[in-house]
Design a protein around this motif. Sequence first.
Motif, PDB file in Angstrom:
ATOM      1  N   THR A 275       1.166  -1.224   0.270  1.00  0.00           N
ATOM      2  CA  THR A 275       0.008  -0.041   0.247  1.00  0.00           C
ATOM      3  C   THR A 275       1.370   1.580   0.461  1.00  0.00           C
ATOM      4  O   THR A 275       2.290   1.546   0.640  1.00  0.00           O
ATOM      5  CB  THR A 275      -0.692   0.208   0.637  1.00  0.00           C
ATOM      6  OG1 THR A 275       0.338  -0.123   2.525  1.00  0.00           O
ATOM      7  CG2 THR A 275      -2.061  -1.220   1.656  1.00  0.00           C
ATOM      8  N   SER A 276       0.310   2.573  -0.595  1.00  0.00           N
ATOM      9  CA  SER A 276       1.286   3.707  -0.711  1.00  0.00           C
ATOM     10  C   SER A 276       0.004   4.719  -0.717  1.00  0.00           C
ATOM     11  O   SER A 276      -1.215   4.796  -1.147  1.00  0.00           O
ATOM     12  CB  SER A 276       1.672   3.934  -1.533  1.00  0.00           C
ATOM     13  OG  SER A 276       2.345   4.631  -1.967  1.00  0.00           O
ATOM     14  N   VAL A 277       0.596   5.968   0.272  1.00  0.00           N
ATOM     15  CA  VAL A 277      -0.440   7.346  -0.045  1.00  0.00           C
ATOM     16  C   VAL A 277       0.232   7.773  -1.069  1.00  0.00           C
ATOM     17  O   VAL A 277      -0.919   8.845  -1.209  1.00  0.00           O
ATOM     18  CB  VAL A 277      -0.484   7.705   1.872  1.00  0.00           C
ATOM     19  CG1 VAL A 277      -0.824   6.643   2.777  1.00  0.00           C
ATOM     20  CG2 VAL A 277       1.113   7.994   1.748  1.00  0.00           C
ATOM     21  N   ASP A 278       1.714   7.913  -1.315  1.00  0.00           N
ATOM     22  CA  ASP A 278       1.777   9.028  -2.464  1.00  0.00           C
ATOM     23  C   ASP A 278       1.898   7.906  -4.300  1.00  0.00           C
ATOM     24  O   ASP A 278       2.469   8.712  -5.344  1.00  0.00           O
ATOM     25  CB  ASP A 278       2.735   9.735  -2.732  1.00  0.00           C
ATOM     26  CG  ASP A 278       3.967   8.194  -1.419  1.00  0.00           C
ATOM     27  OD1 ASP A 278       3.979   7.444  -2.104  1.00  0.00           O
ATOM     28  OD2 ASP A 278       5.180   9.421  -1.700  1.00  0.00           O
ATOM     29  N   GLY A 279       1.721   6.655  -3.752  1.00  0.00           N
ATOM     30  CA  GLY A 279       2.133   6.211  -5.041  1.00  0.00           C
ATOM     31  C   GLY A 279       3.620   5.691  -5.840  1.00  0.00           C
ATOM     32  O   GLY A 279       3.639   5.028  -6.408  1.00  0.00           O
ATOM     33  N   VAL A 280       4.127   5.977  -4.908  1.00  0.00           N
ATOM     34  CA  VAL A 280       5.177   6.038  -4.854  1.00  0.00           C
ATOM     35  C   VAL A 280       6.104   5.424  -3.992  1.00  0.00           C
ATOM     36  O   VAL A 280       7.406   3.674  -4.265  1.00  0.00           O
ATOM     37  CB  VAL A 280       6.136   7.909  -5.070  1.00  0.00           C
ATOM     38  CG1 VAL A 280       7.805   6.985  -5.669  1.00  0.00           C
ATOM     39  CG2 VAL A 280       5.916   8.493  -6.334  1.00  0.00           C
ATOM     40  N   HIS A 281       5.945   5.292  -2.551  1.00  0.00           N
ATOM     41  CA  HIS A 281       6.904   5.068  -1.835  1.00  0.00           C
ATOM     42  C   HIS A 281       5.590   3.756  -1.215  1.00  0.00           C
ATOM     43  O   HIS A 281       4.672   4.493  -0.181  1.00  0.00           O
ATOM     44  CB  HIS A 281       7.073   5.911  -0.434  1.00  0.00           C
ATOM     45  CG  HIS A 281       7.597   7.105  -0.761  1.00  0.00           C
ATOM     46  ND1 HIS A 281       7.306   8.366  -1.643  1.00  0.00           N
ATOM     47  CD2 HIS A 281       9.329   6.609  -1.381  1.00  0.00           C
ATOM     48  CE1 HIS A 281       8.851   8.878  -1.945  1.00  0.00           C
ATOM     49  NE2 HIS A 281       9.854   8.539  -1.698  1.00  0.00           N
ATOM     50  N   PHE A 282       5.649   2.256  -1.095  1.00  0.00           N
ATOM     51  CA  PHE A 282       4.886   1.612  -1.103  1.00  0.00           C
ATOM     52  C   PHE A 282       5.353   0.980   0.424  1.00  0.00           C
ATOM     53  O   PHE A 282       6.661   0.580   0.222  1.00  0.00           O
ATOM     54  CB  PHE A 282       5.047  -0.022  -2.068  1.00  0.00           C
ATOM     55  CG  PHE A 282       4.006   0.808  -3.338  1.00  0.00           C
ATOM     56  CD1 PHE A 282       2.750   0.889  -2.861  1.00  0.00           C
ATOM     57  CD2 PHE A 282       4.324   2.174  -3.757  1.00  0.00           C
ATOM     58  CE1 PHE A 282       2.297   1.120  -4.124  1.00  0.00           C
ATOM     59  CE2 PHE A 282       3.870   1.910  -5.056  1.00  0.00           C
ATOM     60  CZ  PHE A 282       2.750   1.985  -4.887  1.00  0.00           C
ATOM     61  N   VAL A 283       4.527   0.128   1.650  1.00  0.00           N
ATOM     62  CA  VAL A 283       4.834  -0.353   2.820  1.00  0.00           C
ATOM     63  C   VAL A 283       4.094  -1.804   2.306  1.00  0.00           C
ATOM     64  O   VAL A 283       2.678  -1.217   1.736  1.00  0.00           O
ATOM     65  CB  VAL A 283       4.003   0.066   3.883  1.00  0.00           C
ATOM     66  CG1 VAL A 283       4.237  -0.546   4.720  1.00  0.00           C
ATOM     67  CG2 VAL A 283       4.085   1.600   4.209  1.00  0.00           C
ATOM     68  N   LYS A 284       5.087  -2.051   2.174  1.00  0.00           N
ATOM     69  CA  LYS A 284       4.555  -4.110   1.662  1.00  0.00           C
ATOM     70  C   LYS A 284       3.864  -5.173   3.265  1.00  0.00           C
ATOM     71  O   LYS A 284       4.184  -4.217   3.986  1.00  0.00           O
ATOM     72  CB  LYS A 284       6.002  -5.232   1.236  1.00  0.00           C
ATOM     73  CG  LYS A 284       5.886  -4.767   0.515  1.00  0.00           C
ATOM     74  CD  LYS A 284       7.625  -5.123  -0.089  1.00  0.00           C
ATOM     75  CE  LYS A 284       7.995  -5.039  -1.681  1.00  0.00           C
ATOM     76  NZ  LYS A 284       9.893  -5.213  -2.281  1.00  0.00           N
ATOM     77  N   ASP A 285       2.881  -5.741   2.662  1.00  0.00           N
ATOM     78  CA  ASP A 285       1.971  -7.103   3.505  1.00  0.00           C
ATOM     79  C   ASP A 285       3.093  -7.840   4.064  1.00  0.00           C
ATOM     80  O   ASP A 285       3.959  -8.148   3.677  1.00  0.00           O
ATOM     81  CB  ASP A 285       1.254  -7.330   2.889  1.00  0.00           C
ATOM     82  CG  ASP A 285      -0.141  -7.532   4.014  1.00  0.00           C
ATOM     83  OD1 ASP A 285       0.356  -8.095   4.957  1.00  0.00           O
ATOM     84  OD2 ASP A 285      -1.255  -7.470   3.202  1.00  0.00           O
ATOM     85  N   ALA A 286       2.944  -7.758   6.031  1.00  0.00           N
ATOM     86  CA  ALA A 286       4.127  -8.382   5.992  1.00  0.00           C
ATOM     87  C   ALA A 286       3.036 -10.016   5.906  1.00  0.00           C
ATOM     88  O   ALA A 286       4.125 -10.871   6.349  1.00  0.00           O
ATOM     89  CB  ALA A 286       3.955  -8.079   7.700  1.00  0.00           C
ATOM     90  N   ALA A 287       2.457 -10.414   6.114  1.00  0.00           N
ATOM     91  CA  ALA A 287       1.719 -11.286   5.309  1.00  0.00           C
ATOM     92  C   ALA A 287       1.983 -11.876   4.125  1.00  0.00           C
ATOM     93  O   ALA A 287       1.391 -13.627   3.672  1.00  0.00           O
ATOM     94  CB  ALA A 287       0.166 -11.340   5.524  1.00  0.00           C
ATOM     95  N   ASN A 288       2.391 -11.207   2.912  1.00  0.00           N
ATOM     96  CA  ASN A 288       2.619 -12.010   1.743  1.00  0.00           C
ATOM     97  C   ASN A 288       3.551 -13.198   1.597  1.00  0.00           C
ATOM     98  O   ASN A 288       4.404 -13.073   2.158  1.00  0.00           O
ATOM     99  CB  ASN A 288       3.868 -10.491   0.958  1.00  0.00           C
ATOM    100  CG  ASN A 288       3.878  -9.401   0.280  1.00  0.00           C
ATOM    101  OD1 ASN A 288       1.930  -9.287   0.223  1.00  0.00           O
ATOM    102  ND2 ASN A 288       3.914  -8.490   0.768  1.00  0.00           N
TER     103      ASN A 288
END
Length: 271
Positions: A62-75
């Motif tokens: 997920t991302s709030v700016d479309g550039v910097h993403f936080v990956k799902d820990a459950a991937n």
Amino acid sequence: MGRGIAESKDLLHWVKVGELPLTQAVEKNGIAAPGARVIGGVVHLFYQTYGQGAKDSICHATSVDGVHFVKDAANPVYHPTKMPWSVGRAIDAEVTVMPDRIMMYFATRDPQMHKQIIGAASAPRHAKLTRGDWTDVSVDAPTLTPELPWEHICTEAPSVVEHDGFYYMFYAGGWNNEPQQIGVARSRDGIHFTRLSDEPLLANGAKGSWNSSESGHPGVLQVGNRTFLFFQGNDDGGKTYHLSKVEIGWRQGRPYVLPDSSAATASPSLK
């Protein structure tokens, strides 16, 4: 294989602004086929693991700016488990928001890892879209399977948009450079799709054109009341890939490529 991020103000001129780094163990062989959707002001990115054969599956960030993403820990967050016609693989994911749920469309393989086919899963409308939120939908039969001569044994890369009460799936038929071409199917419920033609909506280009080897892997973008179909193409059997787009018009419930944006004249936007 990794994923880049490019930015444009006119959908024609693009500048690279970032990359999605490989940071999780599941990404050890690379990642591919990203599909992004803004839901509740947050960019949800779905992408696949790469090079793991029948074990390839879908990841989420997920991302709030479309550039910097936080990956799902459950991937990874999804692969089919209750579809007897599927080997359990999931790639080429794209998410579509519907009034009562969120649908994920993806490509998979039959149990023999022979045919590439399309399936679907769903999650509640306000779910976090992580592991455990997704339920197999197309349990009894694939959402779309290769049937036409030009599709050979591969249907993949589904991209679904809503228009006038119907859901339209733009999909790739044929393996990369077979040539791969783009078809379209329509559904009232987002689950059961019927092809609108026996021929591709967007074919590969003529010999000597930039996309003579293929016009494949569609991605549909709605901007206001306009619809754009992005796709990949090349003229060297896959040694070099380019991205381009055409604009889609609508006539009596059927999409068509606007004449002044045909694949022959739509030169690559990103190389």
